[in-house]
Design a protein around this motif. Sequence first.
Motif, PDB file in Angstrom:
ATOM      1  N   ALA A 173     -27.371 -45.519 -42.886  1.00  0.00           N
ATOM      2  CA  ALA A 173     -28.137 -44.935 -41.782  1.00  0.00           C
ATOM      3  C   ALA A 173     -29.526 -44.505 -42.244  1.00  0.00           C
ATOM      4  N   VAL A 174     -29.637 -44.006 -43.471  1.00  0.00           N
ATOM      5  CA  VAL A 174     -30.954 -43.637 -44.007  1.00  0.00           C
ATOM      6  C   VAL A 174     -31.818 -44.895 -44.132  1.00  0.00           C
ATOM      7  N   THR A 175     -31.264 -45.942 -44.715  1.00  0.00           N
ATOM      8  CA  THR A 175     -32.004 -47.201 -44.828  1.00  0.00           C
ATOM      9  C   THR A 175     -32.394 -47.716 -43.447  1.00  0.00           C
ATOM     10  N   GLN A 176     -31.451 -47.715 -42.524  1.00  0.00           N
ATOM     11  CA  GLN A 176     -31.707 -48.201 -41.170  1.00  0.00           C
ATOM     12  C   GLN A 176     -32.794 -47.373 -40.485  1.00  0.00           C
ATOM     13  N   THR A 177     -32.843 -46.089 -40.770  1.00  0.00           N
ATOM     14  CA  THR A 177     -33.883 -45.239 -40.194  1.00  0.00           C
ATOM     15  C   THR A 177     -35.265 -45.773 -40.544  1.00  0.00           C
ATOM     16  N   PHE A 178     -35.453 -46.137 -41.799  1.00  0.00           N
ATOM     17  CA  PHE A 178     -36.781 -46.578 -42.228  1.00  0.00           C
ATOM     18  C   PHE A 178     -37.061 -48.035 -41.882  1.00  0.00           C
ATOM     19  N   GLN A 179     -36.027 -48.867 -41.847  1.00  0.00           N
ATOM     20  CA  GLN A 179     -36.222 -50.276 -41.519  1.00  0.00           C
ATOM     21  C   GLN A 179     -36.371 -50.516 -40.020  1.00  0.00           C
ATOM     22  N   VAL A 180     -35.645 -49.741 -39.222  1.00  0.00           N
ATOM     23  CA  VAL A 180     -35.556 -50.021 -37.790  1.00  0.00           C
ATOM     24  C   VAL A 180     -36.080 -48.865 -36.934  1.00  0.00           C
ATOM     25  N   MET A 181     -35.493 -47.687 -37.097  1.00  0.00           N
ATOM     26  CA  MET A 181     -35.775 -46.589 -36.177  1.00  0.00           C
ATOM     27  C   MET A 181     -37.183 -46.021 -36.301  1.00  0.00           C
ATOM     28  N   ALA A 182     -37.657 -45.789 -37.517  1.00  0.00           N
ATOM     29  CA  ALA A 182     -38.993 -45.197 -37.663  1.00  0.00           C
ATOM     30  C   ALA A 182     -40.073 -46.101 -37.055  1.00  0.00           C
ATOM     31  N   PRO A 183     -40.095 -47.394 -37.362  1.00  0.00           N
ATOM     32  CA  PRO A 183     -41.118 -48.237 -36.725  1.00  0.00           C
ATOM     33  C   PRO A 183     -40.978 -48.264 -35.196  1.00  0.00           C
ATOM     34  N   ALA A 184     -39.752 -48.325 -34.696  1.00  0.00           N
ATOM     35  CA  ALA A 184     -39.552 -48.358 -33.242  1.00  0.00           C
ATOM     36  C   ALA A 184     -40.007 -47.053 -32.594  1.00  0.00           C
ATOM     37  N   ARG A 185     -39.595 -45.936 -33.156  1.00  0.00           N
ATOM     38  CA  ARG A 185     -39.975 -44.645 -32.583  1.00  0.00           C
ATOM     39  C   ARG A 185     -41.480 -44.438 -32.630  1.00  0.00           C
ATOM     40  N   ARG A 186     -42.124 -44.890 -33.695  1.00  0.00           N
ATOM     41  CA  ARG A 186     -43.584 -44.771 -33.774  1.00  0.00           C
ATOM     42  C   ARG A 186     -44.248 -45.571 -32.656  1.00  0.00           C
ATOM     43  N   ALA A 187     -43.755 -46.767 -32.402  1.00  0.00           N
ATOM     44  CA  ALA A 187     -44.335 -47.610 -31.354  1.00  0.00           C
ATOM     45  C   ALA A 187     -44.040 -47.042 -29.965  1.00  0.00           C
ATOM     46  N   TRP A 188     -42.785 -46.631 -29.722  1.00  0.00           N
ATOM     47  CA  TRP A 188     -42.411 -46.132 -28.405  1.00  0.00           C
ATOM     48  C   TRP A 188     -43.167 -44.866 -28.029  1.00  0.00           C
ATOM     49  N   LYS A 189     -43.420 -44.010 -29.008  1.00  0.00           N
ATOM     50  CA  LYS A 189     -44.046 -42.707 -28.740  1.00  0.00           C
ATOM     51  C   LYS A 189     -45.534 -42.675 -29.090  1.00  0.00           C
ATOM     52  N   GLN A 190     -46.093 -43.818 -29.493  1.00  0.00           N
ATOM     53  CA  GLN A 190     -47.506 -43.905 -29.876  1.00  0.00           C
ATOM     54  C   GLN A 190     -47.874 -42.808 -30.880  1.00  0.00           C
ATOM     55  N   ALA A 191     -47.152 -42.807 -31.982  1.00  0.00           N
ATOM     56  CA  ALA A 191     -47.362 -41.817 -33.040  1.00  0.00           C
ATOM     57  C   ALA A 191     -48.732 -42.010 -33.683  1.00  0.00           C
ATOM     58  N   PRO A 192     -49.287 -40.939 -34.232  1.00  0.00           N
ATOM     59  CA  PRO A 192     -50.590 -41.073 -34.896  1.00  0.00           C
ATOM     60  C   PRO A 192     -50.494 -41.934 -36.151  1.00  0.00           C
ATOM     61  N   ALA A 193     -51.614 -42.469 -36.533  1.00  0.00           N
ATOM     62  CA  ALA A 193     -51.681 -43.289 -37.747  1.00  0.00           C
ATOM     63  C   ALA A 193     -51.323 -42.445 -38.962  1.00  0.00           C
ATOM     64  N   GLY A 194     -50.631 -43.066 -39.890  1.00  0.00           N
ATOM     65  CA  GLY A 194     -50.351 -42.405 -41.154  1.00  0.00           C
ATOM     66  C   GLY A 194     -51.614 -42.338 -41.989  1.00  0.00           C
ATOM     67  N   ALA A 195     -51.685 -41.343 -42.850  1.00  0.00           N
ATOM     68  CA  ALA A 195     -52.858 -41.149 -43.712  1.00  0.00           C
ATOM     69  C   ALA A 195     -52.473 -41.312 -45.180  1.00  0.00           C
ATOM     70  N   GLY A 196     -51.449 -42.148 -45.423  1.00  0.00           N
ATOM     71  CA  GLY A 196     -51.013 -42.384 -46.790  1.00  0.00           C
ATOM     72  C   GLY A 196     -49.895 -41.480 -47.255  1.00  0.00           C
ATOM     73  N   GLU A 197     -49.275 -40.734 -46.349  1.00  0.00           N
ATOM     74  CA  GLU A 197     -48.193 -39.822 -46.710  1.00  0.00           C
ATOM     75  C   GLU A 197     -47.036 -40.595 -47.338  1.00  0.00           C
ATOM     76  N   ARG A 198     -46.477 -40.013 -48.400  1.00  0.00           N
ATOM     77  CA  ARG A 198     -45.335 -40.630 -49.088  1.00  0.00           C
ATOM     78  C   ARG A 198     -44.212 -39.609 -49.181  1.00  0.00           C
ATOM     79  N   TYR A 199     -43.110 -39.945 -48.531  1.00  0.00           N
ATOM     80  CA  TYR A 199     -41.917 -39.095 -48.506  1.00  0.00           C
ATOM     81  C   TYR A 199     -40.838 -39.783 -49.322  1.00  0.00           C
ATOM     82  N   ARG A 200     -40.245 -39.038 -50.236  1.00  0.00           N
ATOM     83  CA  ARG A 200     -39.113 -39.597 -50.969  1.00  0.00           C
ATOM     84  C   ARG A 200     -37.858 -38.846 -50.554  1.00  0.00           C
ATOM     85  N   PHE A 201     -36.801 -39.615 -50.285  1.00  0.00           N
ATOM     86  CA  PHE A 201     -35.498 -39.079 -49.941  1.00  0.00           C
ATOM     87  C   PHE A 201     -34.555 -39.519 -51.048  1.00  0.00           C
ATOM     88  N   ARG A 202     -33.984 -38.526 -51.743  1.00  0.00           N
ATOM     89  CA  ARG A 202     -33.140 -38.821 -52.911  1.00  0.00           C
ATOM     90  C   ARG A 202     -31.722 -38.363 -52.645  1.00  0.00           C
TER      91      ARG A 202
END
Length: 170
Positions: free
Chosen positions: A74-103
């Motif tokens: 589900a974590v992998t799927q979040t970044f492969q599928v859900m995050a890009p979809a949610r960004r497009a559906w909600k017109q999220a602001p552009a990223g500024a190079g932020e890097r999040y690590r989930f361990r």
Amino acid sequence: MPDSLLNWFEEGADRLGTLLRDSAPDEPVWTWSEEQTVGFWVRMQIIEAAIHRWDAENTIGTPAPIPGEVAADAVTQTFQVMAPARRAWKQAPAGAGERYRFRRTDGPGLWTVHFEGEQVRLMDGGFDVELAGTASDLMLYLWQRIPAGDLDVQGDKDLIDRYFVLVPPI
């Protein structure tokens, strides 16, 4: 709740289960994602069932963790599928190079997500902020069921709230 509603739900769940079991994972079907296969729906249904089982248990007491391999997927799927979809559906602001690590702390799993412009990329390398926890806790955080405070956070803590600006809830 009327018995007819419960019966209708059970019949629909049985039909869906039969369809998914009797279909090849690579069989083409409509989805809202770039991946247009039965396998997409199998993956989504497993993740959805896990999170909503947790929700139901949480309403009546202490929920059991989501099984590690389901949660890690589900974590992998979040970044492969859900995050890009949610960004497009909600017109999220552009990223500024932020890097999040989930361990993941209860098995293998390390995801570094880079937001640059409209892109969401899994990458190797450094991070601005790291959130560490069990696969279940990482999934629950990404699905906004638990707060970041339930995880071990290292790095720029000011970026924690920005994650859900970059990946808006639906």
